[in-house]
Design a protein around this motif. Structure first.
Motif, PDB file in Angstrom:
ATOM      1  N   SER A  91      39.761  37.280  43.437  1.00 47.32           N
ATOM      2  CA  SER A  91      39.801  37.889  44.955  1.00 47.32           C
ATOM      3  C   SER A  91      40.078  36.965  45.765  1.00 47.32           C
ATOM      4  CB  SER A  91      38.162  37.865  44.882  1.00 47.32           C
ATOM      5  OG  SER A  91      37.522  36.557  44.909  1.00 47.32           O
ATOM      6  N   GLU A  92      40.489  35.811  45.744  1.00 44.42           N
ATOM      7  CA  GLU A  92      41.061  34.990  46.722  1.00 44.42           C
ATOM      8  C   GLU A  92      42.502  35.692  47.240  1.00 44.42           C
ATOM      9  OE1 GLU A  92      39.778  32.399  48.681  1.00 44.42           O
ATOM     10  OE2 GLU A  92      38.108  32.663  47.380  1.00 44.42           O
ATOM     11  N   TYR A  93      43.072  36.263  46.240  1.00 38.65           N
ATOM     12  CA  TYR A  93      44.480  36.827  46.621  1.00 38.65           C
ATOM     13  C   TYR A  93      44.046  38.470  46.974  1.00 38.65           C
ATOM     14  CZ  TYR A  93      45.631  32.458  44.697  1.00 38.65           C
ATOM     15  OH  TYR A  93      45.739  31.095  44.469  1.00 38.65           O
ATOM     16  N   ASP A  94      43.157  39.057  46.214  1.00 32.53           N
ATOM     17  CA  ASP A  94      42.990  40.336  46.596  1.00 32.53           C
ATOM     18  C   ASP A  94      41.695  40.720  47.040  1.00 32.53           C
ATOM     19  OD1 ASP A  94      43.186  43.139  46.309  1.00 32.53           O
ATOM     20  OD2 ASP A  94      43.233  43.511  44.201  1.00 32.53           O
ATOM     21  N   THR A  95      41.632  40.702  48.068  1.00 32.20           N
ATOM     22  CA  THR A  95      40.107  40.601  49.081  1.00 32.20           C
ATOM     23  C   THR A  95      39.672  42.206  48.769  1.00 32.20           C
ATOM     24  OG1 THR A  95      41.479  40.871  50.845  1.00 32.20           O
ATOM     25  CG2 THR A  95      40.437  38.480  50.273  1.00 32.20           C
ATOM     26  N   SER A  96      40.375  43.012  48.422  1.00 26.05           N
ATOM     27  CA  SER A  96      40.031  44.677  48.387  1.00 26.05           C
ATOM     28  C   SER A  96      38.993  44.730  47.511  1.00 26.05           C
ATOM     29  CB  SER A  96      41.185  45.413  48.375  1.00 26.05           C
ATOM     30  OG  SER A  96      41.728  45.371  47.054  1.00 26.05           O
ATOM     31  N   LYS A  97      39.033  44.072  46.608  1.00 26.12           N
ATOM     32  CA  LYS A  97      37.966  43.961  45.244  1.00 26.12           C
ATOM     33  C   LYS A  97      36.651  43.486  45.625  1.00 26.12           C
ATOM     34  CE  LYS A  97      41.330  44.356  41.554  1.00 26.12           C
ATOM     35  NZ  LYS A  97      41.654  43.618  40.187  1.00 26.12           N
ATOM     36  N   LEU A  98      36.520  42.696  46.546  1.00 21.28           N
ATOM     37  CA  LEU A  98      35.197  42.242  46.945  1.00 21.28           C
ATOM     38  C   LEU A  98      34.201  43.181  47.358  1.00 21.28           C
ATOM     39  CD1 LEU A  98      36.076  38.734  49.004  1.00 21.28           C
ATOM     40  CD2 LEU A  98      34.554  38.866  46.944  1.00 21.28           C
ATOM     41  N   GLY A  99      33.001  43.009  47.096  1.00 23.16           N
ATOM     42  CA  GLY A  99      32.052  43.831  47.397  1.00 23.16           C
ATOM     43  C   GLY A  99      31.814  45.139  46.525  1.00 23.16           C
ATOM     44  N   THR A 100      32.824  45.180  44.944  1.00 21.66           N
ATOM     45  CA  THR A 100      32.759  46.240  44.333  1.00 21.66           C
ATOM     46  C   THR A 100      32.392  45.700  43.075  1.00 21.66           C
ATOM     47  OG1 THR A 100      35.224  46.028  43.903  1.00 21.66           O
ATOM     48  CG2 THR A 100      34.471  47.395  45.843  1.00 21.66           C
ATOM     49  N   VAL A 101      32.324  46.690  41.921  1.00 22.75           N
ATOM     50  CA  VAL A 101      31.814  46.254  40.475  1.00 22.75           C
ATOM     51  C   VAL A 101      33.200  45.600  39.979  1.00 22.75           C
ATOM     52  CG1 VAL A 101      30.172  47.948  40.079  1.00 22.75           C
ATOM     53  CG2 VAL A 101      32.612  48.555  39.798  1.00 22.75           C
ATOM     54  N   ASP A 102      34.519  46.019  40.717  1.00 24.69           N
ATOM     55  CA  ASP A 102      35.702  45.103  40.127  1.00 24.69           C
ATOM     56  C   ASP A 102      35.833  43.855  40.428  1.00 24.69           C
ATOM     57  OD1 ASP A 102      36.560  47.724  39.223  1.00 24.69           O
ATOM     58  OD2 ASP A 102      37.899  48.172  41.267  1.00 24.69           O
ATOM     59  N   ALA A 103      35.000  43.230  41.161  1.00 22.31           N
ATOM     60  CA  ALA A 103      35.017  41.868  41.503  1.00 22.31           C
ATOM     61  C   ALA A 103      33.988  41.357  40.468  1.00 22.31           C
ATOM     62  CB  ALA A 103      34.596  41.590  42.910  1.00 22.31           C
ATOM     63  N   GLY A 104      33.275  41.929  39.792  1.00 24.18           N
ATOM     64  CA  GLY A 104      32.177  41.400  38.842  1.00 24.18           C
ATOM     65  C   GLY A 104      32.411  41.605  37.348  1.00 24.18           C
ATOM     66  N   GLY A 105      31.423  41.692  36.772  1.00 29.12           N
ATOM     67  CA  GLY A 105      31.441  42.079  35.416  1.00 29.12           C
ATOM     68  C   GLY A 105      30.183  41.412  34.605  1.00 29.12           C
ATOM     69  N   TYR A 106      29.967  41.834  33.147  1.00 32.86           N
ATOM     70  CA  TYR A 106      28.841  41.249  32.760  1.00 32.86           C
ATOM     71  C   TYR A 106      29.329  40.509  31.384  1.00 32.86           C
ATOM     72  CZ  TYR A 106      28.803  45.133  29.399  1.00 32.86           C
ATOM     73  OH  TYR A 106      29.046  46.281  28.190  1.00 32.86           O
ATOM     74  N   ILE A 107      28.474  39.494  30.917  1.00 28.15           N
ATOM     75  CA  ILE A 107      28.473  38.669  29.781  1.00 28.15           C
ATOM     76  C   ILE A 107      27.503  39.289  28.657  1.00 28.15           C
ATOM     77  CG2 ILE A 107      28.458  36.295  28.860  1.00 28.15           C
ATOM     78  CD1 ILE A 107      30.708  36.922  30.786  1.00 28.15           C
ATOM     79  N   TRP A 108      27.983  39.740  27.770  1.00 28.92           N
ATOM     80  CA  TRP A 108      26.922  40.158  26.591  1.00 28.92           C
ATOM     81  C   TRP A 108      26.952  39.054  25.563  1.00 28.92           C
ATOM     82  CZ3 TRP A 108      28.384  44.697  22.833  1.00 28.92           C
ATOM     83  CH2 TRP A 108      27.165  44.809  21.796  1.00 28.92           C
ATOM     84  N   HIS A 109      25.962  38.032  25.611  1.00 26.65           N
ATOM     85  CA  HIS A 109      25.663  36.953  24.792  1.00 26.65           C
ATOM     86  C   HIS A 109      24.415  36.986  24.034  1.00 26.65           C
ATOM     87  CE1 HIS A 109      28.965  33.850  26.222  1.00 26.65           C
ATOM     88  NE2 HIS A 109      29.487  35.054  25.932  1.00 26.65           N
TER      89      HIS A 109
END
Length: 678
Positions: free
Chosen positions: A201-219
């Protein structure tokens, strides 16, 4: 020294001050590595020759012990134990600097931290330290959780310069009890995937504030999500541009547990938020020691409703880490957070994700699956993976019939009987209570081999009884205490805990309804009963709790400590001060972690998320005495068990997660014996 303060300052004879950096954590490739083998020492009790040692800046930080192919791997572990007793600490103790040990017989290779072998768990029934921690050694795997057992590919990956230095500098946690925790490969992978999302996100700030900037861990539950999330939060808070890391939990009790667990890893590492005002102060502060904050989603939602005027907070680059993000009620609050903050990443940790096939109806909630709420699954480590690696225990499930058929009088399971009258009939409750008391010692291994926990002598484990309602919990509490009091010998320490919960229909996805931490909202009759149960507890342990807000909060925390067997300072409680049996409705069935808990008695309908969560209270590894989690069902949950295992593990893996009946193991054994005799 290496983990806490790798820079030494000292004064030379001429008065000059010099600083020596033993390990550079921030620029790992500035560290120099060397390998030497067959180092011999004769200063101890015996002459010893160490196989392979890796020096980092001249200090032995990694030691490798090798055995011939075909020899048991345990021999390498035991040899390191012998070195520990005889020569590691002899003379100047140069090998005190070792952080990580690697053991291999060529075909099997594992690693573990220096302090793992000094586990507080002893299988010999004596206090003090022991070597009963071989089971805590870890396999190395790839990102898909495939084990890398052979020594050659292990050396090519784990012992590569970059990987080894990252483990030593970034993926070790030296906790407040001087215990060194080396993260397991799936924990490292999850952490790396999250940090990479933030970095991109430091290089592609357009993803900040969207689900594309996150994710989930299934442990899976019990695999160490708290440690993973703590280290992730710690490393994320140090990243350039990140202003705040918010660890968001779902309820006040989880808030307390998470803070307590974080405090074990590093004292003062995070800030809690006692109320919305304290949360506001934490969010608005730029102090370095307030970069990480633990709060509940309810407090955060309240902050946004009443104090959302601070643009500085909402514009700041914020990393959200959601604990147990499978919760059914997060929809509206989650949506409010996403619409208020501007530059954020949202990461969720869960052992039981919501998929399309088990999302069900969510009313007016738009976010129906975990992926819709948080984005891609960044890493998965299922219950099948964890049991295969020996990181959690399998379950042994018994189904006990509680109804008689009218025709034959035989005891059979009757799924269609689901009325309160049938389930709560006095005869049935007394029969179940008799069964629990008759089998309690057997299931919790009270007559089994003694062991030591934190230096305290123990024999056996403790248990939880899960009821379908407050009325059932009250009935079981009365009956069990009455019947146990009439038995000869030592009596069980029994407690009950519950609070007000709205009467909602059973959730089709198996979510367990949250009980409020405010006992004052209960009907008067239930509150009077709980006051009486707390009075019994006060008399038993010489405490002073009640059902008012402050008293119930203290009661909850004290019950948690006595179920875990841990005092306020983290030391182990003597066995007489611990609880034996806790009667609950929904409390303590999610998010509660107690290694000394091995049995769950179930008299309620559980399925999907709730089933896996509740069963998993029993599956934490401890020692060889605790070989599996005991589940005793007084309702026919067999179909629900298969469905849950199929969804959150593998439809074909039922035999891995759930142990087969004893008769099947006996039959197979007899067949093998007959074959040998022929």
């Amino acid at each position: 020294r290496i983990q806490r303060s790798p820079v030494i300052d000292f004064q030379l004879d001429d008065g000059a001050i010099r600083n020596v950096m033993l390990l550079d954590r921030d620029h790992i490739y500035r560290n120099s590595l060397q390998v030497f083998n067959q180092y011999a020492t004769g200063k101890g009790v015996h002459d010893n020759r160490y196989d392979v040692t890796i020096l980092v800046n001249g200090l032995p930080l990694v030691h490798i012990e090798l055995k011939r192919r075909g020899r048991p791997l345990r021999e390498a572990f035991d040899q390191i134990e012998r070195y520990q007793r005889e020569s590691f600490w002899s003379g100047l103790g140069f090998f005190e600097y070792v952080q990580v040990f690697v053991i291999s017989n060529g075909t099997e290779t594992k690693y573990y931290s220096n302090t793992t072998r000094w586990s507080h768990v002893s299988e010999k029934g004596r206090g003090g330290k022991s070597s009963a921690s071989f089971k805590f050694a870890s396999w190395w795997t790839d990102a898909a959780n495939r084990k890398i057992c052979d020594l050659v590919p292990f050396a090519a990956t784990f012992l590569s310069k970059g990987t080894l230095l990252m483990i030593l500098t970034h993926y070790c946690v030296f906790d407040v009890t001087d215990n060194l925790l080396v993260m397991r490969p799936y924990q490292i992978c999850a952490c790396e995937r999250i940090l990479n999302r933030i970095l991109v996100s430091e290089y592609d700030t357009s993803k900040l504030g969207t689900v594309d900037a996150g994710g989930y861990i299934w442990h899976t539950t019990g695999s160490g999500k708290t440690l993973t999330s703590f280290k992730t939060a710690q490393l994320a808070a140090k990243m350039e541009g990140v202003g705040k890391v918010l660890f968001v939990v779902d309820r006040k009790d989880l808030d307390y547990q998470t803070m307590r667990e974080y405090e074990k890893f590093q004292k003062g590492a995070v800030n809690g938020s006692r109320n919305t005002r304290a949360l506001a102060a934490n969010l608005e502060s730029d102090a370095p020691d307030k970069r990480i904050c633990v709060t509940t989603i309810q407090k955060l939602s309240s902050y946004l409703d009443h104090m959302a005027g601070n643009g500085k907070v909402l514009e700041r680059h914020t990393v959200f880490i959601f604990d147990e993000c499978h919760r059914s009620q997060f929809g509206k609050m989650h949506k409010a957070i996403a619409s208020s903050f501007k530059n954020y990443h949202m990461f969720g940790f869960t052992g039981t994700p919501i998929f399309a096939q088990n999302a069900g109806s969510s009313g007016d909630v738009d976010l129906r699956t975990t992926e819709q709420a948080f984005g891609d699954c960044l890493h998965a480590y299922t219950v099948i993976d964890a049991i295969g690696d020996g990181n959690v225990l399998p379950f042994k499930i018994d189904y006990v019939s509680t109804f008689k058929s009218k025709g034959t009088g035989e005891r059979v399971m009757v799924e269609s009987i689901d009325t309160d009258t049938a389930w709560r009939s006095p005869e049935r409750l007394r029969n179940i209570s008799t069964y629990i008391l008759d089998h309690f010692d057997q299931k919790t291994k009270r007559k089994g081999r003694a062991y030591s926990y934190g230096g305290q002598a123990r024999r056996g484990f403790n248990a939880i009884l899960a009821c379908d309602s407050i009325k059932s919990a009250e009935s079981y509490y009365r009956v069990l205490r009455e019947m146990d009091g009439k038995r000869e010998g030592s009596h069980l320490k029994i407690a009950a805990i519950f609070s007000f919960a709205p009467n909602a229909p059973e959730d089709p996805n198996g979510f367990l309804d949250d009980e409020s931490m405010d006992a004052e909202g209960m009907p008067q009759a239930d509150r009077d009963f709980l006051d009486g149960a707390i009075a019994d507890y006060n008399a038993m342990f010489k405490t002073n709790f009640s059902t008012d807000a402050k008293g119930f909060d203290g009661y909850y925390k004290d019950v948690a400590r006595r179920m875990k067997g841990e005092a306020d300072d983290g030391s182990a409680m003597p066995a007489p001060e611990c609880l034996d049996l806790l009667i609950v409705v929904n409390m303590f069935l999610t998010g509660f972690d107690a290694k000394t808990l091995n049995t769950l008695w179930v008299d309620k309908n559980l399925r999907m998320h709730g089933l896996i969560q509740a069963f998993s209270r029993t599956n934490r590894i401890l020692n060889s005495v605790k070989a599996f989690g005991n589940i005793v069902c007084f309702r026919n949950l067999a179909k629900n068990v298969d469905e849950a295992i199929g969804l959150f593990g593998d439809p074909k893996a039922g035999g891995i997660v759930v142990l087969k009946p004893y008769s099947e193991y006996l039959s197979a054994y007899c067949r093998d014996v007959d074959s040998l005799r022929k």
